[in-house]
Design an enzyme around this catalytic site. Structure first.
Site, PDB file in Angstrom:
ATOM      1  N   ASP A   1       0.870  -1.180   0.000  1.00  0.00           N
ATOM      2  CA  ASP A   1       0.000   0.000   0.000  1.00  0.00           C
ATOM      3  C   ASP A   1       0.903   1.226   0.000  1.00  0.00           C
ATOM      4  OD1 ASP A   1      -1.899   1.931   0.191  1.00  0.00           O
ATOM      5  OD2 ASP A   1      -2.626   1.357   2.170  1.00  0.00           O
TER       6      ASP A   1
ATOM      7  N   TRP B   1       6.117  -4.393   7.542  1.00  0.00           N
ATOM      8  CA  TRP B   1       5.156  -5.478   7.546  1.00  0.00           C
ATOM      9  C   TRP B   1       5.546  -6.502   6.491  1.00  0.00           C
ATOM     10  CZ3 TRP B   1       4.429  -1.521   4.252  1.00  0.00           C
ATOM     11  CH2 TRP B   1       3.730  -1.718   3.056  1.00  0.00           C
TER      12      TRP B   1
ATOM     13  N   ASP C   1       9.520   0.543   3.800  1.00  0.00           N
ATOM     14  CA  ASP C   1       9.323   1.875   3.237  1.00  0.00           C
ATOM     15  C   ASP C   1      10.676   2.566   3.080  1.00  0.00           C
ATOM     16  OD1 ASP C   1       6.581   1.572   3.191  1.00  0.00           O
ATOM     17  OD2 ASP C   1       6.254   2.570   5.109  1.00  0.00           O
TER      18      ASP C   1
ATOM     19  N   ASN D   1      -0.577  -2.996   6.374  1.00  0.00           N
ATOM     20  CA  ASN D   1       0.018  -2.027   5.451  1.00  0.00           C
ATOM     21  C   ASN D   1      -0.541  -0.618   5.667  1.00  0.00           C
ATOM     22  OD1 ASN D   1      -2.437  -1.813   4.086  1.00  0.00           O
ATOM     23  ND2 ASN D   1      -1.812  -3.108   2.366  1.00  0.00           N
TER      24      ASN D   1
END
Lengths: 166, 394, 394, 166
Positions: free
Chosen positions: A68, A93, A112, A140
């Site tokens: 996401d 995650w 990220d 997410n």
């Protein structure tokens, strides 16, 4: 096609649903194959080097099944590298995605890349196996720019960290 | 060309076109103030994902569609907390000295709702949960004294802010439990990864007095409840991925989960009807009416927007109506008055869609900005119908 | 449904579908670094008007269309200054401690172009000109030592920053004159409301050594020159609303305006062909080729985008070509190499359009974000073709 | 219609051009009327109270002939008031616009309202009489949140400050 559509096109649900359907059929195919029903849907196994297929700049790329965010592949990085000047998040995650090219499930770490504002490109939301934030390692929705110099989110990667347990 | 025409007619134009109306008088620029809150005020948080360090909160009049005011609300927008009487808006915000670099400050900013200006701020631990906006990353005590801000680092805790005294009170560790569901004047609940809720009771000064846990009431692996929930009085209603409603009673003693019931009958479940969205549920507390955004989809669609709102009577658990939406909704809210509006939005469409919450008839489209509306909110029931006891939709 | 099918085939799927390819190896996440600059690097400033306190600068490879990197560039984006060898990007930026409130800091941030990280900043007076982005609100000395930042409060001045020593040097008052047009290693010009230019000469340390004024060369009332201008060597070319080109020579002594010449012949002028846009002119210095965005329109259209680029030979002042654009352009830039690209953009379209600057043939569309591309830029000639003496398009 | 079009529609050039043409014709009409040629284009003068016409939330409203920004009328303010919680700029640029309803030219002060980020609504750009920034009092490119607590721009007003000199 309007801009928002275009913006959404490389994302999102439409792609995700298509992918889910394909994934679904592929799983079905394998089950039937277990009963010796041959289906053309099955990936044809060839011997040799590790294989994966698809476009890492496309939301339907196999690794992105639980992603996401903005794809780092469209932001100067790749599926497993952060763009110049950004900082990878050390915690994140985890999802499990099926690599159709070799028929195996892999554990994917959606680190990220942090320290710059939104890249804004290739927004991609797929929620296979995603869980609410009270199960953070599977969520997410959480901004995973945690444990980094700051919590400013730029884009998301999808790193293969191993085969999924059977 | 014009010059040559004018050359033939050297009469000074203004000399003959002079009309008989009085000229407009010179004006003085002034600043608007807001009147008392209307039950149909609508609040739209704009996370502004392409510039999320410069997020906004918009206030609209749902009857006219007019924008009334805006808050410039810093980085990482979730939602705002509203004083029960709507005297203030309390906004958890994140700032960096260089906007995306430098030193981080998390604050709860206090906005006056007459001037709509920032009138104070309380610095809180720089840990507030960010990411996809969530209505339950903050909450407010029923009397408006304390604002709770949820922290995920990913260690979980809650920051307590005394907005009356404008001071940070404490950070309460909540290992394994997160999100904020206020349950009274000095209590709040959190959802836990083991399928329970934890309720925190606070002392009068906002420090922790007691923790209580419910028995396990959902299966976090097989069919987790989403974070999105609605409250009526002492009860919070949670919704599982598969459409089961888990009500939990916080009316006294340990939290008491009620037997689950289903939004869908067997056929509907076979047809893959699902709940989904950023904030897919809303409630009209006074009439006990539940609104849920519904779509058809497979596993993993629990955050997809829907084209329908299904309307339930909470007392009978019966579906009362299906509203077809003009545009897919991810977030909804319902005003607390006797002629309620339902406002629906999705971050993918820069507009708010306003419906009659009783009939489902579309009333108006409010064109954005808000550019990427995320969480939508309405005014507290107490501010407009004088019923502080009836806690409305969050 | 699936369950029942599976029930007939209880063989564990993975047990028989095991393919013969080797499994993928575990990977390690790394961070990209930039290679040496390409002549076809394209820089797009995104003022992000709906969230302008969170603006960006994007770097693209014009050949592949790939995004290479981004800078998170604070509030009020105009453009960046580039070290002649492209070792650094210098970015004038505005910050507030609470993003839209609190204490203001204006800075020039220094970014390394290998790591593409902020490696330093110089605080400047909190006065930099903001508003509609303008390429000439900053400039850099030809040797890359000093960055100039234009101030409008509305009093006019220029801040001088020594980027080699990373320190603010001085603020030079420039009453009645504004904008920045570098003219050498220690000099810069400004446009004045009385129809002249003022040239400032600096001492070696960046302080003011001398001021010189040109004679009046344009009529600021009847036909003002726009702020948008291009440079070739010692000459800056300014363009009036009505399409007259005013070249000014800064090669020594007082600035010397050259006789004006026209982009349009009489018929074209009658047909209302006009220059227009945010940054409507670009130059390929090595070949002496001028590119101007052109539209048809009446008075007051001097900032409208155009559907055409008219191409002129600066030596002969003849129009050499007309490029039809795929999308209206407000800003253009041309790469400095022998096979130049022309990049065109408009804040109203979230994309960059890349053309062959010799033929006008469209090469590619780079879909945004950048969401609202404002000023587009290319790398300095010195960084890619080793000709420091030939100052390229600003 | 795509979103950017919609976003631009309440702005901008299309409207501005239409307005310019109308204004242009109206001026032409008045000149011809000076030569006693009666034209229906002329506003019909009626006796009495001050008059103006049009929609202050529309970019073609007469006062906006030299504006560039988000209309405060769409942001909780009006043509001559700032939205709640914002601060009017004390200095600004000036335009001269023709009020078609009374046939007079007025001096309009385009004060910005400041202290909050972009309202973002009713973006309107019209450049009649606009001049480059080296003539600041006639330039709408300048952020006129100057002399205010901070320079954060929210929206723009169009205040009648008097009749234009003949």
């Amino acid at each position: 096609m309007n801009w928002l559509d275009r913006y959404a096109a490389r994302s999102t649900r439409r792609v995700a649903q298509a992918t889910s359907r394909r994934h679904f059929l592929s799983r079905l195919g394998m089950t039937l194959a277990g009963a010796t029903v041959a289906l053309p849907l099955l990936p044809v196994a060839r011997a040799g080097a590790p294989r994966e297929a698809g476009d890492p700049e496309s939301c339907d790329y196999w690794r992105y099944c639980a992603i996401d965010g903005f794809l780092c592949s469209c932001c100067g990085g790749s599926a497993n590298s952060c763009p110049p000047g950004t900082e990878p998040s050390p915690v994140t995650w985890i999802g499990t995605c099926r690599n159709d090219a070799d028929g195996r499930d892999y554990v994917i770490s959606y680190n990220d890349c942090c320290g710059k504002s939104a890249c804004g490109r290739c927004n991609c939301t797929r929620n296979e196996g995603d869980r609410p934030v009270y199960q953070p390692s599977k969520s997410n929705d959480i901004n995973w720019c945690l444990g980094t110099t700051n919590n400013v989110y730029h884009c998301s990667t999808a790193v293969v960290i191993g085969r999924a347990a059977e | 060309m014009i010059a040559s025409l004018a050359g033939q007619a050297m009469v000074k134009p203004s000399a003959m076109a002079e009309p008989s109306a009085q000229p407009l008088a010179p004006e003085t620029l002034r600043v608007e103030e807001l009147g008392p809150p209307s039950p149909h005020w609508l609040i739209a948080n704009d996370a502004n994902f392409l510039g999320y360090m410069d997020s906004k909160v918009y206030l609209f009049d749902g009857d006219s569609g007019a924008m009334l005011a805006m808050i410039s609300a810093g980085g990482y927008r979730n939602s705002v907390e509203l004083a029960p009487g709507m005297s203030h808006v309390y906004s958890p915000e994140t700032y960096y000295t260089r906007h995306t670099r430098g030193e981080r400050s998390d604050v709860v900013t206090l906005y006056d709702t007459v001037s709509f200006q920032a009138v104070g701020e309380v610095v809180i631990p720089p840990k507030r949960a960010t990411g996809m906006p969530n209505r339950h990353y903050s909450g407010i005590s029923d009397d408006g004294r304390f604002v709770y801000v949820n922290n995920i680092t990913p260690a979980m805790s809650v920051s307590v802010v005394d907005v009356a005294e404008r001071r940070f009170v404490t950070e309460i560790e909540t290992a394994g439990c997160t999100l904020v569901y206020p349950t009274g004047e000095r209590s709040l609940a959190l959802l836990c990864g083991d399928g329970t809720v934890q309720e925190l009771t606070l002392a009068e000064d906002g420090t922790l007095a007691q923790r209580r846990r419910s028995p396990q009431f959902f299966d976090a692996e097989a069919d987790p409840v989403t974070e999105k929930a609605v409250r009526v009085g002492d009860r919070w209603y949670y919704f599982s991925f598969d459409g089961w409603v888990h009500a939990v009673d916080f009316g006294g003693g340990a939290p008491r989960p009620a037997p689950r019931w289903s939004l869908f009958d067997d056929e509907q479940r076979r047809e893959n009807w699902k709940v989904g969205g950023l904030q897919f549920a809303a409630v009209h507390a006074a009439s006990g009416t539940l609104y849920v955004v519904i779509h058809q989809g497979g596993p993993g669609t629990h955050k997809d927007p829907g084209n329908q709102v299904w309307v339930y009577d909470l007392a009978t658990r019966q579906r009362r109506a299906v509203f077809e939406l003009a545009s897919p909704a991810s977030s909804i809210a319902v005003t607390p008055d006797a002629a309620p509006l339902l406002v629906a939005a999705s971050p993918e469409v820069p507009a708010l869609f306003v419906y009659d919450a009783r009939s489902g008839a579309m009333q108006r489209v409010i064109e954005g900005p808000p550019f990427m509306p995320t969480i939508v909110q309405t005014v507290p029931a107490a501010a407009v119908v004088g019923e502080a006891a009836t806690a409305g939709s969050p």
